[in-house]
Design an enzyme around this catalytic site. Sequence first.
Site, PDB file in Angstrom:
ATOM      1  N   GLU A 111     -68.392 -71.445  15.623  1.00  0.00           N
ATOM      2  CA  GLU A 111     -67.489 -70.279  15.706  1.00  0.00           C
ATOM      3  C   GLU A 111     -67.876 -69.533  16.965  1.00  0.00           C
ATOM      4  OE1 GLU A 111     -65.075 -69.614  13.673  1.00  0.00           O
ATOM      5  OE2 GLU A 111     -65.563 -70.886  11.962  1.00  0.00           O
TER       6      GLU A 111
ATOM      7  N   LYS B  90     -81.461 -68.720  10.782  1.00  0.00           N
ATOM      8  CA  LYS B  90     -82.123 -68.044  11.910  1.00  0.00           C
ATOM      9  C   LYS B  90     -81.188 -66.933  12.362  1.00  0.00           C
ATOM     10  CE  LYS B  90     -82.426 -67.693  16.002  1.00  0.00           C
ATOM     11  NZ  LYS B  90     -82.228 -66.379  16.680  1.00  0.00           N
TER      12      LYS B  90
ATOM     13  N   GLU C 250     -64.469 -63.285  28.225  1.00  0.00           N
ATOM     14  CA  GLU C 250     -64.843 -62.394  27.125  1.00  0.00           C
ATOM     15  C   GLU C 250     -65.836 -61.348  27.641  1.00  0.00           C
ATOM     16  OE1 GLU C 250     -67.455 -64.012  24.005  1.00  0.00           O
ATOM     17  OE2 GLU C 250     -66.085 -63.127  22.551  1.00  0.00           O
TER      18      GLU C 250
ATOM     19  N   SER D  76     -72.054 -67.394  21.227  1.00  0.00           N
ATOM     20  CA  SER D  76     -71.299 -67.514  22.475  1.00  0.00           C
ATOM     21  C   SER D  76     -70.968 -68.974  22.804  1.00  0.00           C
ATOM     22  CB  SER D  76     -72.122 -66.909  23.611  1.00  0.00           C
ATOM     23  OG  SER D  76     -73.303 -67.656  23.775  1.00  0.00           O
TER      24      SER D  76
ATOM     25  N   ILE E  34     -84.758 -52.884  18.162  1.00  0.00           N
ATOM     26  CA  ILE E  34     -84.623 -51.454  18.450  1.00  0.00           C
ATOM     27  C   ILE E  34     -83.384 -50.848  17.791  1.00  0.00           C
ATOM     28  CG2 ILE E  34     -85.850 -51.447  20.693  1.00  0.00           C
ATOM     29  CD1 ILE E  34     -82.293 -51.270  21.140  1.00  0.00           C
TER      30      ILE E  34
ATOM     31  N   ASP F 227     -79.876 -50.869  12.878  1.00  0.00           N
ATOM     32  CA  ASP F 227     -80.229 -52.064  13.631  1.00  0.00           C
ATOM     33  C   ASP F 227     -79.150 -52.446  14.649  1.00  0.00           C
ATOM     34  OD1 ASP F 227     -82.077 -54.007  14.165  1.00  0.00           O
ATOM     35  OD2 ASP F 227     -81.438 -55.369  12.587  1.00  0.00           O
TER      36      ASP F 227
ATOM     37  N   CYS G 123     -65.640 -61.053  17.991  1.00  0.00           N
ATOM     38  CA  CYS G 123     -65.170 -62.311  18.579  1.00  0.00           C
ATOM     39  C   CYS G 123     -63.655 -62.368  18.658  1.00  0.00           C
ATOM     40  CB  CYS G 123     -65.697 -63.489  17.772  1.00  0.00           C
ATOM     41  SG  CYS G 123     -65.350 -63.318  16.020  1.00  0.00           S
TER      42      CYS G 123
HETATM   43  P1  NAD Z   1     -75.589 -65.985  21.534  1.00  0.00           P
HETATM   44  O1  NAD Z   1     -74.927 -67.290  21.736  1.00  0.00           O
HETATM   45  O2  NAD Z   1     -76.359 -65.383  22.638  1.00  0.00           O
HETATM   46  O3  NAD Z   1     -76.616 -66.059  20.304  1.00  0.00           O
HETATM   47  C1  NAD Z   1     -76.193 -66.452  19.013  1.00  0.00           C
HETATM   48  C2  NAD Z   1     -77.389 -67.025  18.261  1.00  0.00           C
HETATM   49  O4  NAD Z   1     -77.810 -68.212  18.906  1.00  0.00           O
HETATM   50  C3  NAD Z   1     -78.600 -66.098  18.198  1.00  0.00           C
HETATM   51  O5  NAD Z   1     -79.184 -66.190  16.916  1.00  0.00           O
HETATM   52  C4  NAD Z   1     -79.525 -66.693  19.243  1.00  0.00           C
HETATM   53  O6  NAD Z   1     -80.883 -66.453  18.986  1.00  0.00           O
HETATM   54  C5  NAD Z   1     -79.206 -68.180  19.094  1.00  0.00           C
HETATM   55  N1  NAD Z   1     -79.533 -69.006  20.273  1.00  0.00           N
HETATM   56  C6  NAD Z   1     -79.537 -68.651  21.583  1.00  0.00           C
HETATM   57  N2  NAD Z   1     -79.921 -69.690  22.360  1.00  0.00           N
HETATM   58  C7  NAD Z   1     -80.147 -70.739  21.526  1.00  0.00           C
HETATM   59  C8  NAD Z   1     -80.554 -72.087  21.720  1.00  0.00           C
HETATM   60  N3  NAD Z   1     -80.809 -72.570  22.927  1.00  0.00           N
HETATM   61  N4  NAD Z   1     -80.671 -72.887  20.639  1.00  0.00           N
HETATM   62  C9  NAD Z   1     -80.397 -72.415  19.404  1.00  0.00           C
HETATM   63  N5  NAD Z   1     -80.034 -71.133  19.149  1.00  0.00           N
HETATM   64  C10 NAD Z   1     -79.890 -70.308  20.200  1.00  0.00           C
HETATM   65  O7  NAD Z   1     -74.443 -64.987  21.028  1.00  0.00           O
HETATM   66  P2  NAD Z   1     -74.570 -63.435  20.676  1.00  0.00           P
HETATM   67  O8  NAD Z   1     -74.676 -62.670  21.963  1.00  0.00           O
HETATM   68  O9  NAD Z   1     -75.597 -63.224  19.616  1.00  0.00           O
HETATM   69  O10 NAD Z   1     -73.144 -63.153  19.991  1.00  0.00           O
HETATM   70  C11 NAD Z   1     -71.997 -62.879  20.706  1.00  0.00           C
HETATM   71  C12 NAD Z   1     -71.085 -64.080  20.761  1.00  0.00           C
HETATM   72  O11 NAD Z   1     -70.793 -64.547  19.453  1.00  0.00           O
HETATM   73  C13 NAD Z   1     -69.752 -63.758  21.378  1.00  0.00           C
HETATM   74  O12 NAD Z   1     -69.376 -64.759  22.294  1.00  0.00           O
HETATM   75  C14 NAD Z   1     -68.795 -63.755  20.186  1.00  0.00           C
HETATM   76  O13 NAD Z   1     -67.465 -64.013  20.518  1.00  0.00           O
HETATM   77  C15 NAD Z   1     -69.400 -64.785  19.300  1.00  0.00           C
HETATM   78  N6  NAD Z   1     -68.978 -64.596  17.905  1.00  0.00           N
HETATM   79  C16 NAD Z   1     -68.051 -65.457  17.376  1.00  0.00           C
HETATM   80  C17 NAD Z   1     -67.593 -65.290  16.065  1.00  0.00           C
HETATM   81  C18 NAD Z   1     -66.549 -66.220  15.463  1.00  0.00           C
HETATM   82  O14 NAD Z   1     -66.359 -66.168  14.263  1.00  0.00           O
HETATM   83  N7  NAD Z   1     -65.875 -67.054  16.243  1.00  0.00           N
HETATM   84  C19 NAD Z   1     -68.121 -64.254  15.292  1.00  0.00           C
HETATM   85  C20 NAD Z   1     -69.058 -63.402  15.847  1.00  0.00           C
HETATM   86  C21 NAD Z   1     -69.489 -63.592  17.170  1.00  0.00           C
END
Ligand code: NAD
Length: 509
Positions: free
Chosen positions: A270, A195, A403, A249, A41, A109, A304
């Site tokens: 990360e 992915k 966070e 995360s 969305i 997006d 992050c």
């Molecule tokens: P998330 O962990 O919910 O999802 C990240 C990715 O993981 C998505 O592509 C999701 O589809 C995938 N995913 C979810 N469950 C999974 C599983 N069981 N197996 C494999 N893949 C799975 O995080 P988000 O909400 O997309 O992003 C926010 C988080 O990312 C925050 O905590 C932020 O701090 C962190 N982040 C860190 C950095 C860094 O460089 N350290 C940069 C950007 C974001």
Amino acid sequence: MANQTNIKIINQLGEGGKMRAKHFINGQWQNAASNETFSTINPANEQVLAHLPAGNKEDINAAVKAARHAFDHGPWSTLSGVERGQYLQKMADIINRRLEELTELEVLDNGKPYPEAKWDIEDTAGTFEFYAKLAAELDDNSEQIIALSEPGFSSRATKEPIGVAGAIIPWNFPMLMASWKVAPALAAGCTMVLKPSEVTSLTALALAEIAEEAGLPAGVLNIVTGLGAEAGQALVEHKDVDKLAFTGSVPTGSKIMAMAANDIKNVSLELGGKSPLVVFEDTDIEKAVEWIMFGIFWNQGQVCSATSRVLVAEAIYPQLLARLKIEAEKITIGAGDIKGVLLGPLVNATQFDKVQQAIAKGISEGATLVTGGKRPASFTKGYYLQPTILTDMAQDSWIWQEEIFGPVVCVKPFKTEAEAIAMANDSRFGLAAAVMSKDLTRCERVAKAFRAGIVWINCSQPTFVEAPWGGYKQSGIGRELGTWGLNNYLETKQITRYDSDEPWAWYIK
Ligand code: NAD
């Protein structure tokens, strides 16, 4: 750029309005094996932008098979670094050519303000350009002679691509996060399955178009859209994936690390943060307010490394807080494609609810709401949230320690340098930290004391492709960017040769 958000659907997106809502596997555009889709969305108006293939195990199997074949049978892993660099440079050139349209796609997006989206896309091109050069340099630098104490032998260490890399990325910097993984992996000679986040997959699909136009051999870069628990998990568990690179995360990172342990996959993570910014009493208050605001409000605080915990010397705390409140309340909120907007919507309903619940939890724990905390009354649609400032929370409170990933800053006073360092380091995270003072000796001392992978002095957030990026403690494992990012995708091999005609076998000695 339009003056207001337009409703767009997938067949109007992309260069020339031809974007494909399909997986990119083995150089082919494909529907999901199940034919299922999920929707993405526009967070500015809550309208559906696109229906994308919901990838599952079958799609991941096909993508990994293609990547495996392209790695094992070449030509990618056997091309010279110079040749791989030429492909990466072509990709950088195409991204630069499509800059405006990719920026618009990211705004639609993700919701971020147009100028910030433009930085992201420029940086994406810059990342491909940087790793194009590093790929070429690998030809000369991939071998190191080892000095041995034992005569009769010569030894050297070589660097080789790890193999098939699986990359999983979040939604906060969609195309840039893709480039931080795709560019170094391809530079190293790895092949990849990416992915993207199910929340923001559009620019990843544009990246597939770019790879196709650059003539990347089939199977070198495969992109599968889908949910984390389906496509993501299948990629993590796949036996033919040699390396996993994850950004997201802590809870997901922890699950991925546990799954990767089953077959000892090489993992880099990360993860999240709750980064401190320490402001000493000799800092210019206006400068401090500027960096505090950028540190927490850019990208709606969905960063992050956001400096979401601000520690202010007691002597300037009241004045600084008053100035911060005035400036935070002046921020222009609106759709990312409206000129002058500094704060766009949060990425989706889930994030909008999560951040509001976090603010409510902070207040229920005893924190004072200085400003913000609500959707501005002028919006009935879109995930807009006012810039929010909280104070008076306890050091061990949830709101100070966890966070939030939204435009919410927690501010606390401190008395001494030692106290500030102790408060800053009292966290399970260690991604970034910042310090502001006119006394550079003090800044350097505090920088050294911070337990964090990225430290900013008299600023917060500037990020450079040449410099290492990654966290201490629960903020992750490994480093991206620079040569560190390239090394994520390289194995080291020892080659030792016996050069003497003398017998050496142990039973003769
Ligand atoms: P998330 O962990 O919910 O999802 C990240 C990715 O993981 C998505 O592509 C999701 O589809 C995938 N995913 C979810 N469950 C999974 C599983 N069981 N197996 C494999 N893949 C799975 O995080 P988000 O909400 O997309 O992003 C926010 C988080 O990312 C925050 O905590 C932020 O701090 C962190 N982040 C860190 C950095 C860094 O460089 N350290 C940069 C950007 C974001």
